[in-house]
Write an enzyme that holds these catalytic residues in place. Structure first.
Site, mmCIF file in Angstrom:
data_model
loop_
_atom_site.group_PDB
_atom_site.id
_atom_site.type_symbol
_atom_site.label_atom_id
_atom_site.label_comp_id
_atom_site.label_asym_id
_atom_site.label_seq_id
_atom_site.Cartn_x
_atom_site.Cartn_y
_atom_site.Cartn_z
ATOM 1 N N GLY A 1 -10.580 -11.679 2.959
ATOM 2 C CA GLY A 1 -10.961 -10.588 2.080
ATOM 3 C C GLY A 1 -11.928 -9.611 2.690
ATOM 4 N N LEU B 1 -3.108 -12.413 0.438
ATOM 5 C CA LEU B 1 -4.034 -11.748 1.343
ATOM 6 C C LEU B 1 -4.578 -12.690 2.421
ATOM 7 C CD1 LEU B 1 -5.568 -9.109 1.943
ATOM 8 C CD2 LEU B 1 -7.440 -9.997 0.515
ATOM 9 N N ASP B 2 -4.396 -12.275 3.677
ATOM 10 C CA ASP B 2 -4.933 -13.011 4.820
ATOM 11 C C ASP B 2 -4.395 -14.435 4.940
ATOM 12 O OD1 ASP B 2 -8.135 -11.402 4.270
ATOM 13 O OD2 ASP B 2 -6.421 -10.760 5.477
ATOM 14 N N GLU B 3 -3.228 -14.678 4.348
ATOM 15 C CA GLU B 3 -2.658 -16.024 4.401
ATOM 16 C C GLU B 3 -1.458 -16.136 5.331
ATOM 17 O OE1 GLU B 3 -3.640 -18.770 2.944
ATOM 18 O OE2 GLU B 3 -5.111 -18.084 1.486
#
Lengths: 283, 283, 283, 283
Positions: B199, B225-227
Site C-alpha cells: 500500500g 493490491l501488491d499481491e
C-alpha cells in the site's frame, strides 16, 4: 595499567551534551578511542557510545557523570572493557545457531560468558556435540506445563545472573509474562525478513508467496510475537528452483550470522532501544 | 541467413518433453544456443525456454510443435529474435524509473518499442526531459473521473497494440476491471520488499517499523493490491540514521534496477507465470 | 524402486546433443527432473548436467551414452544419486572452515564421506573439538621435510580413495608435483577476492590498500598459487574502521560459506572445468 | 535564522580534541546534529566531521578553531550548509555515469553545481540528451595533442573555479602532471573491483579470469593508474553465462551508483584522505 572503558549515554537532546561528556572523560584522564552518537530528530533523544582508555581508573568520572546525568536527565552506564556479559541460551531442535554462537564464543570473538543452555528437548536431540562444561538444562514443555516451565526459565535467569537471554531458534512462544520479565534483555532470531512472514513456518510462507529473497531478523522480544525492535537483518536471493527445504538450508546461514552480529553488538553495548526501534553503532 | 528464435513451452510434466522439443528443433535445422527448464514437482508443471539459431526459417517447426502441443497439452510460443515488445509506460510524479527505462531502451539494452507514456500529471511535472518522439498522454484522474480515465488507458493499450504495460511508480490503484484487462501483461514496481509494507508510503512504514533493510519488488499486477506474482526483488541495508527521505533516496536506485531487470526478463521471454508465482530464467 | 541419477556431459558443440541425450534417457525409462546446459560460444564446447529418475536401473543407458560419446566425442559420467564423494580435508591452525564443513556434513547438507583430516599441527591446536570418528593425521612440515610430508599426503589420498581434497585454510603452498597430482580434484579457499591479494596475509594486504570490500574465493588448485579456476566468490563491505583483525573476523564467515557452497556444488557434480574457468550449475 | 554548518577536522590524536571542538561549537551557540570521528591507531591521526546548527552565524567559532588548530596542529574547514561544490565532469563515449550524475543533480540529490562537461568526443556522440544549459566543451585528444588538451583541462578548471573534477568513464589516462594538478580533487570510476583488473578493458580481463563477481571502484586519482585512495566499491555476482557484453551491461549499473555515492560523500565533506586510503563517514 591502561584499561579500556565503554560509556553509554542517552538523554533528551540539547546543546552541550558532547562537550559535557568529552570534558568529563578528559578531566578523568581518559583518551577517547571511539565515539559514536545519534541525535533522533523525530523524538528529540540523543544517544552516545564512547570507548576510552585510561591509565588506571578514570578519576572522578562517576561523580562527573552523575552531575551531568542530573543536568541532562541522562541514562548512562560505564562498563569496564574486560567485563563479559552473562548469557543464557534457549534452543529447541535446530541447533545451528547455538553451534555458531558456541564456536564464536570459544574463539574469543563473542565476549560472553554462557551460563547455561536450556532446551525443551533432551541433550541427545542436538546435533551440536560440544557444549563443553556449560550447564545444560532440559526444560520440556507442553500446553499444560508451560507456566511451570517458564517459571523454571525465570529461576534459571535469576540463579545464573544471566543479563541476556538468547532465543537461538527456540520455537516456543513466550507468554506475555515471560516476555515482560525479559524485556530489553532477550534477543530472538526469526527466520524471515520481518515484517514479512511472522509466526510459524516462515520459509514455507515465503515459498508459497514466491518471494525472490529470503532473510532473517534478530530482534528484542516483546509481548507481541515477532514485533519487537529489530537489531539486524540480512537477505539472500533465491529462485523458483528453491523448494522449502532449500530455503531452510540457505536460511540457516543467514540466521546464524544475523544472530551472531546482533548478539555481538548487544554485548559490546552498541545497541540502544529507541521506542519500537533500535540505534545500532555497528562494527 | 542465420536467425535466432526463442521458443517457450509449458505443460504438465511427463517423460519425453525435452526429447520431443529438442528433436523438433533439430529436425527443423536449428542448433540450440541456450536451454533452461524447470520441473515444478509441487504442481507437476514443466516450463522450458529454448533459444536456437537456424539458417533460414525453421522448416516445419510450427507443425512439429503443434503435434507436440497436442500430445503434451502444451502452451507454447515461437518468437523471432528481433521482435521487440510493444510497451506502454504509466507514470505519476516520480519519474526516476521512467528515466531509467528510457535510457536503457535508448542504449539498446532493453529491446522494447515504447509506444506511449501516460501520466496523470502534465508533461511539465516530470523531471525527465527527453522522451524523444514517444507520444505523451496526459490522463488526469480524480475519484469521479477514474472509470473514464481507465477506459482511456484501455483504449490506449488497444490502439497502440501495447503487449506490456509498465507501472513505473504510477501511483493510482488499478480497479479490478483494469487489473483483469491487463492480467499477465502489466508489471508494477512497488517500493518495498513485499510482502512487507504493502500500500501507501512504504518507506514511511519501513521507517516506523525500524527495519534494517529496504527493498523494491517488481510484480505482475492482479486485482489484489501488491499481491501479484513477484518477478524480482532486491534489498539494501539501512540504519537508524536513515530518515524517510533517505530511504526514499536510497530506494530510487533499487526500484529502478529491479524494475529494469524484471522488464528485461519479461520482454526476452524469461518469465513464466506459475499460479501465484513466477519462474524466471534470469540472466 | 525409483532412483535418481546425475548425468554429466561435455563435448564440442553441434546440433543434436540435447536430442541425443534426452532421447537416451527417455529410452532407458528415465524422467528428467532437472537439466542445465551451457554452450560456450567462445570455445565451442557444450556442457550439460541432467538429473533424472528411473524406476529400477536405466536400461541400456550406458550403451546408448557410449554410442553418443563416440558420435559427439563426449566426456560423460553417470552417477547414482546416493553415492557420496570421498573427501580428505587438509587444515592448518585456523579451523573455522573445517568446523563448518564438519557441521554441514553431520547435518546431511553436504553429501560427502570425510575419509580423513590431515593437519600440519597436532590435534590439540584445533579449536574444533568434534571430529567424531574421522581419522586425524598429524603431518608436520618444515622446509626440509616438505617432500616427505607431501608424499604422505599422496599416500593418504591413495589409501583412502579420496576423490576430493579440500584445503580448508591449509596454509602450506603445494609443490607443483602435488598440485599436478591433485589436478581437478583439489579445492582451496583463499581469503581474498581473487585476483586481488594473492599469497600471504591477504587481509593485511587488503587493509593496506584501503579497499572497501573484502571477499573469499574457492578455486581449484593448480601449480600457480591462487591462479586456479574459480568456483565461487563472495564479498562484504568493510570500512576505515576495520583493522586487520576485524577483516580476519568478518572474513571467516565469508570463507566458510564460500568454501561450503563450492564443495557442495562439486560433490553434486554441478561444476565443470572449462579451461582456466568453471561452469557452475549452481543451486 | 537557523543555519547548518559542517566542520571537518583532522590532526594528530591526543586527549582533548573532542572536548575542544564540541566546546568551541557550544560556545558559539551551535547545537551538534551529527558527529562522526575516527581515531587511526596505526597512524595516530584523528578525523572528525561535525554538523551543527546555529541561530545566526556561529559567533567566534573561527577564532576558537584557529586557537585549537594552533594547539592541536589541526587541519580544519568550516563549510556553510547551502554551499554547493563546483564540479567539472570529464566523459568519453560511454555516458551512463554522466547521465546518472546529471539526473541526481537535477533532482536535488547531489548538491553540486556542474560548471562544465568536457568530452574528447563531440556532443553528438553522447546518448545522454539533456545537459540543459551546462557548458559543453569538446576537447579532442590524440597522442600528439595530449599536452595541449590537458592544458585546456587545467585552464577550464581554473576558469570555472571547479573544486572537483569527476572522470565519469573518461577513458584517457591523465599525465602525471595533470594528476598532480588535480591531486585530492579528482574522482575516477574504474570499472573493476580494484586492485583486480587495473588498466584497459577490465570487463574483458574479468571474463578471461573467470571471476564470479564483478565490481566498480570510485577513487581519487593519483599519478599511478588506478592506484589512488579508494572511496567506494560495490560488487555483483556473475556467472559462466555472462559474456563480456553482459559484464559491461551489468557493470554500468554498479559504476553509476558507486560513482554517485562517492561523489555525494565527497561534496558533503564525508571523505578524508588518510595516506593511501580514505576515511568515509558514509550515509
Amino acid at each position: 595499567m591502561t584499561k579500556t572503558y565503554t560509556l553509554v549515554v542517552s538523554c533528551p537532546d540539547r546543546p552541550g551534551i558532547v562537550r559535557g561528556v568529552s570534558g568529563a572523560i578528559f578531566d578523568a584522564g581518559g583518551n577517547i578511542l571511539d565515539s559514536r552518537q545519534f541525535d533522533d530528530r523525530e523524538t528529540g533523544r540523543f544517544f552516545q557510545r564512547v570507548v576510552f582508555e585510561c591509565p588506571g581508573a578514570p578519576a572522578g568520572l562517576t561523580e562527573a557523570m552523575e552531575r551531568l546525568a542530573g543536568e541532562f536527565a541522562m541514562d548512562w552506564k560505564l562498563i569496564p572493557g574486560e567485563r563479559k556479559t552473562r548469557v543464557l541460551i534457549l534452543v529447541s531442535k535446530f541447533d545451528h545457531c547455538l553451534g555458531y554462537l558456541l564456536y564464536k564464543t570459544r574463539m574469543g570473538e563473542l565476549p560472553m560468558d554462557i551460563v547455561g543452555i536450556a532446551c525443551n528437548h533432551p541433550r541427545e536431540a542436538l546435533a551440536v556435540s560440544d557444549i563443553g562444561g556449560i550447564p545444560f538444562h532440559h526444560l520440556p514443555i507442553t500446553k499444560d506445563t508451560k507456566p511451570a516451565q517458564e517459571a523454571r526459565i525465570k529461576a534459571l535467569v535469576d540463579e545464573t545472573g544471566a543479563e541476556l537471554v538468547i532465543l537461538a531458534r527456540y520455537m516456543q512462544i513466550l507468554s506475555d509474562d515471560l516476555a515482560s520479565f525479559l524485556s530489553g534483555r532477550c534477543i530472538n532470531i526469526h527466520h524471515s525478513f520481518l515484517p514479512s512472514f511472522k509466526g510459524a513456518k516462515p520459509y514455507h510462507q515465503a515459498h508459497a508467496r514466491g518471494v525472490k529473497m529470503i532473510g532473517a531478523t534478530a530482534h528484542y522480544v516483546t509481548a507481541d510475537l515477532d514485533e519487537g525492535p529489530i537489531i539486524h537483518q540480512a537477505t539472500e536471493a533465491v529462485s523458483h528452483e528453491d523448494r522449502p527445504d532449500d530455503l531452510v538450508r540457505k536460511g540457516r546461514e543467514i540466521e546464524s550470522r544475523v544472530l551472531g552480529r546482533a548478539v555481538g553488538w548487544h554485548i559490546t553495548h552498541r545497541v540502544f532501544l529507541n521506542g519500537a526501534k533500535t540505534i545500532v553503532f555497528a562494527n
